[in-house]
Design a protein around this motif. Sequence first.
Motif, mmCIF file in Angstrom:
data_model
loop_
_atom_site.group_PDB
_atom_site.id
_atom_site.type_symbol
_atom_site.label_atom_id
_atom_site.label_comp_id
_atom_site.label_asym_id
_atom_site.label_seq_id
_atom_site.Cartn_x
_atom_site.Cartn_y
_atom_site.Cartn_z
ATOM 1 N N GLN A 24 -14.198 2.031 60.008
ATOM 2 C CA GLN A 24 -14.347 1.318 58.739
ATOM 3 C C GLN A 24 -13.555 1.986 57.626
ATOM 4 O O GLN A 24 -13.524 3.208 57.507
ATOM 5 C CB GLN A 24 -15.824 1.251 58.347
ATOM 6 N N LEU A 25 -12.938 1.168 56.810
ATOM 7 C CA LEU A 25 -12.214 1.603 55.625
ATOM 8 C C LEU A 25 -13.141 1.429 54.427
ATOM 9 O O LEU A 25 -13.752 0.369 54.268
ATOM 10 C CB LEU A 25 -10.959 0.735 55.440
ATOM 11 N N VAL A 26 -13.252 2.453 53.617
ATOM 12 C CA VAL A 26 -14.067 2.361 52.403
ATOM 13 C C VAL A 26 -13.146 1.952 51.254
ATOM 14 O O VAL A 26 -12.158 2.629 50.972
ATOM 15 C CB VAL A 26 -14.764 3.705 52.091
ATOM 16 N N ILE A 27 -13.476 0.833 50.644
ATOM 17 C CA ILE A 27 -12.701 0.344 49.504
ATOM 18 C C ILE A 27 -13.603 0.419 48.279
ATOM 19 O O ILE A 27 -14.626 -0.263 48.215
ATOM 20 C CB ILE A 27 -12.215 -1.099 49.729
ATOM 21 N N GLU A 28 -13.245 1.263 47.340
ATOM 22 C CA GLU A 28 -14.045 1.443 46.128
ATOM 23 C C GLU A 28 -13.651 0.391 45.096
ATOM 24 O O GLU A 28 -12.497 0.343 44.683
ATOM 25 C CB GLU A 28 -13.846 2.847 45.549
ATOM 26 N N PRO A 35 -18.091 -9.191 27.104
ATOM 27 C CA PRO A 35 -19.248 -10.039 26.788
ATOM 28 C C PRO A 35 -19.325 -11.288 27.678
ATOM 29 O O PRO A 35 -18.416 -12.114 27.685
ATOM 30 C CB PRO A 35 -19.021 -10.402 25.326
ATOM 31 N N GLY A 36 -20.384 -11.362 28.478
ATOM 32 C CA GLY A 36 -20.616 -12.517 29.336
ATOM 33 C C GLY A 36 -19.787 -12.577 30.604
ATOM 34 O O GLY A 36 -19.858 -13.555 31.343
ATOM 35 N N VAL A 37 -18.997 -11.533 30.883
ATOM 36 C CA VAL A 37 -18.097 -11.559 32.047
ATOM 37 C C VAL A 37 -18.135 -10.219 32.780
ATOM 38 O O VAL A 37 -18.110 -9.151 32.171
ATOM 39 C CB VAL A 37 -16.642 -11.856 31.627
ATOM 40 N N TYR A 38 -18.191 -10.317 34.109
ATOM 41 C CA TYR A 38 -18.114 -9.148 34.985
ATOM 42 C C TYR A 38 -16.998 -9.400 35.988
ATOM 43 O O TYR A 38 -16.864 -10.508 36.519
ATOM 44 C CB TYR A 38 -19.437 -8.965 35.739
ATOM 45 N N SER A 39 -16.183 -8.373 36.245
ATOM 46 C CA SER A 39 -15.169 -8.496 37.297
ATOM 47 C C SER A 39 -15.285 -7.318 38.252
ATOM 48 O O SER A 39 -15.625 -6.202 37.861
ATOM 49 C CB SER A 39 -13.764 -8.577 36.719
ATOM 50 N N ARG A 40 -15.019 -7.629 39.505
ATOM 51 C CA ARG A 40 -15.028 -6.634 40.576
ATOM 52 C C ARG A 40 -13.661 -6.707 41.237
ATOM 53 O O ARG A 40 -13.302 -7.717 41.852
ATOM 54 C CB ARG A 40 -16.123 -6.961 41.586
ATOM 55 N N GLU A 41 -12.887 -5.638 41.088
ATOM 56 C CA GLU A 41 -11.514 -5.604 41.594
ATOM 57 C C GLU A 41 -11.410 -4.612 42.742
ATOM 58 O O GLU A 41 -11.916 -3.495 42.641
ATOM 59 C CB GLU A 41 -10.567 -5.190 40.464
ATOM 60 N N ILE A 42 -10.762 -5.045 43.832
ATOM 61 C CA ILE A 42 -10.521 -4.133 44.954
ATOM 62 C C ILE A 42 -9.029 -4.131 45.291
ATOM 63 O O ILE A 42 -8.357 -5.156 45.183
ATOM 64 C CB ILE A 42 -11.367 -4.486 46.192
ATOM 65 N N THR A 97 -4.731 -8.747 55.132
ATOM 66 C CA THR A 97 -3.663 -8.449 54.190
ATOM 67 C C THR A 97 -2.346 -8.225 54.917
ATOM 68 O O THR A 97 -2.274 -7.485 55.897
ATOM 69 C CB THR A 97 -4.009 -7.213 53.338
ATOM 70 N N LEU A 98 -1.325 -8.889 54.428
ATOM 71 C CA LEU A 98 0.024 -8.712 54.974
ATOM 72 C C LEU A 98 0.768 -7.629 54.208
ATOM 73 O O LEU A 98 1.695 -7.008 54.745
ATOM 74 C CB LEU A 98 0.780 -10.040 54.926
ATOM 75 N N THR A 99 0.398 -7.438 52.949
ATOM 76 C CA THR A 99 0.907 -6.359 52.100
ATOM 77 C C THR A 99 -0.307 -5.760 51.392
ATOM 78 O O THR A 99 -1.416 -6.288 51.502
ATOM 79 C CB THR A 99 1.889 -6.881 51.030
ATOM 80 N N GLU A 100 -0.110 -4.694 50.640
ATOM 81 C CA GLU A 100 -1.197 -4.216 49.793
ATOM 82 C C GLU A 100 -1.563 -5.338 48.834
ATOM 83 O O GLU A 100 -0.689 -6.040 48.332
ATOM 84 C CB GLU A 100 -0.769 -2.977 49.007
ATOM 85 N N CYS A 101 -2.857 -5.529 48.587
ATOM 86 C CA CYS A 101 -3.324 -6.629 47.749
ATOM 87 C C CYS A 101 -4.343 -6.132 46.725
ATOM 88 O O CYS A 101 -5.078 -5.185 46.987
ATOM 89 C CB CYS A 101 -3.996 -7.712 48.608
ATOM 90 N N VAL A 102 -4.380 -6.832 45.595
ATOM 91 C CA VAL A 102 -5.408 -6.612 44.587
ATOM 92 C C VAL A 102 -6.149 -7.929 44.424
ATOM 93 O O VAL A 102 -5.549 -8.952 44.074
ATOM 94 C CB VAL A 102 -4.816 -6.144 43.245
ATOM 95 N N TRP A 103 -7.459 -7.917 44.709
ATOM 96 C CA TRP A 103 -8.320 -9.102 44.687
ATOM 97 C C TRP A 103 -9.438 -8.861 43.687
ATOM 98 O O TRP A 103 -10.102 -7.825 43.721
ATOM 99 C CB TRP A 103 -8.907 -9.323 46.078
ATOM 100 N N THR A 104 -9.655 -9.819 42.802
ATOM 101 C CA THR A 104 -10.685 -9.685 41.781
ATOM 102 C C THR A 104 -11.617 -10.885 41.834
ATOM 103 O O THR A 104 -11.155 -12.028 41.883
ATOM 104 C CB THR A 104 -10.061 -9.598 40.374
ATOM 105 N N THR A 105 -12.908 -10.605 41.827
ATOM 106 C CA THR A 105 -13.931 -11.640 41.708
ATOM 107 C C THR A 105 -14.488 -11.565 40.295
ATOM 108 O O THR A 105 -14.807 -10.480 39.811
ATOM 109 C CB THR A 105 -15.059 -11.419 42.734
#
Length: 139
Positions: A24-28, A35-42, A97-105
Motif C-alpha cells: 500500500q502507498l500512503v497518500i497524505e 468559509p463554507g468550503v472544504y477541499s481535500r487534495e491528493i 494514474t498515467l502521470t503524476e496527478c493532483v486530484w481535489t475533492t
Amino acid sequence: MNEVSHSTRDKVFALEAELYKLPQLVIEPVHRFSPGVYSREITIPAGVTLTGEIHKYPQLNILSFGTMQVLTEDGIVEVSAPFSVVSPAGTKRVAHTLTECVWTTILATELTDVAQIENHFIAKSEVEYLTYKKNKCLS
C-alpha cells in the motif's frame, strides 16, 4: 446525472479487495478551508491504481495536474488536467494514474474537523451507504 449503480460499486469493491493484497502507498491529503468550503487534495504518483470512498452527497472533483484513467458514470475514460466532474451521491471511484496527478475533492460545509467531515460525507461501507440512503428516504 443519476446515482452510481450498486453493481458498479460492487465491481469497485472487488477490485479494491485485490488491491489491498498489494503493498500500500500512503497518500497524505492536504486539507484546505474557506468559509463554507472544504477541499481535500491528493498528489498521486504515476502508475498507481486507487479507489475512493463512497460519498453520501454529490461533490465536485477537480484534476488540476496530470492524466489518469478514471471510472465515471460513462465508464472508464482517460482524462487530463484541467478536468472537473460533479460526482453523484453513491459514487465510489477507481482510477489509474498515467502521470503524476493532483486530484481535489471540494465539499460545501462549515465543519473544520476532518474526522467530522468524513463522518458526515463518507459512508465507510456499502451497508452504511444503503442504510443512510434508506433513512434519508424515510425522513
